[in-house]
Design an enzyme around this catalytic site. Sequence first.
Site, PDB file in Angstrom:
ATOM      1  N   ASP A 147      27.792 -30.668 -58.187  1.00  0.00           N
ATOM      2  CA  ASP A 147      27.874 -29.226 -58.041  1.00  0.00           C
ATOM      3  C   ASP A 147      27.549 -28.925 -56.573  1.00  0.00           C
ATOM      4  O   ASP A 147      27.070 -29.797 -55.843  1.00  0.00           O
ATOM      5  CB  ASP A 147      26.862 -28.573 -58.985  1.00  0.00           C
ATOM      6  N   ASP A 193      26.350 -25.242 -54.973  1.00  0.00           N
ATOM      7  CA  ASP A 193      25.225 -24.323 -54.795  1.00  0.00           C
ATOM      8  C   ASP A 193      24.042 -24.761 -55.656  1.00  0.00           C
ATOM      9  O   ASP A 193      24.178 -24.909 -56.865  1.00  0.00           O
ATOM     10  CB  ASP A 193      25.631 -22.903 -55.187  1.00  0.00           C
ATOM     11  N   ASP A 233      22.703 -28.353 -61.191  1.00  0.00           N
ATOM     12  CA  ASP A 233      21.440 -27.665 -61.445  1.00  0.00           C
ATOM     13  C   ASP A 233      21.546 -26.605 -62.533  1.00  0.00           C
ATOM     14  O   ASP A 233      20.615 -25.804 -62.695  1.00  0.00           O
ATOM     15  CB  ASP A 233      20.914 -27.029 -60.154  1.00  0.00           C
TER      16      ASP A 233
END
Length: 225
Positions: free
Chosen positions: A17, A19, A176
Amino acid sequence: MSTIQHPTKQLASVLFDLDGTLLDTADDLGAALNHVLSHYNKQTVVAKHYRPIASDGALGLLNLGFGATIKQYDYDVLRQQFLTYYQENIAEHTCLYPGVAQLLENLETNNIPWGIITNKPEGLTKRLLPYYPEFANCAVMVGGDTLTKRKPDPEPILHACQQINVDHKQCFYVGDALRDIQAGNSAAMTTFVAKWGYILSNENCQTWQADHIIAKPLDLLNFIN
């Protein structure tokens, strides 16, 4: 759940991922939110409140800032104001998380291709990545609007594997957010929660059913070397 374990199968690729995993983009996203709020004479949001929501993009942040009053506005207008400001100020405060540069260098040294699968719009992602030379050797990038589906659907991850010709079952996916783990699990990848990212303090990541939870980027090397 083990924190250190060597892989039992050959590692084909590591996909991330963006961000909250590779880049800490929260303060630029928060600045875009506060720009829109100020435009409408609304109270701005402090970092401790917007940072955990940063992975949710414009929708999540605007809902945070406007709350129930968001129904009084044209959401498409708010979103465009947010994205315009963000695009024009996209790398003012954004930085790599500590250890990310060394992690990517290690992958490249070991000839392990790596890529980015994000729900961030492809245009914004392409605008952002060149600010960071560490991303020069990114093998594949799939944005949130590259395909008709996005995470938590596994299609973007599977598409990325096809683009770089690797077996998705021999890949790691690191993210996250719950949607990252759901997408990675659905793609039969080994999944890692990036605990350093945008996760609410009361969130129980154990319930996400990831294969592993790691506290910092360089912890991933324990599963590679």
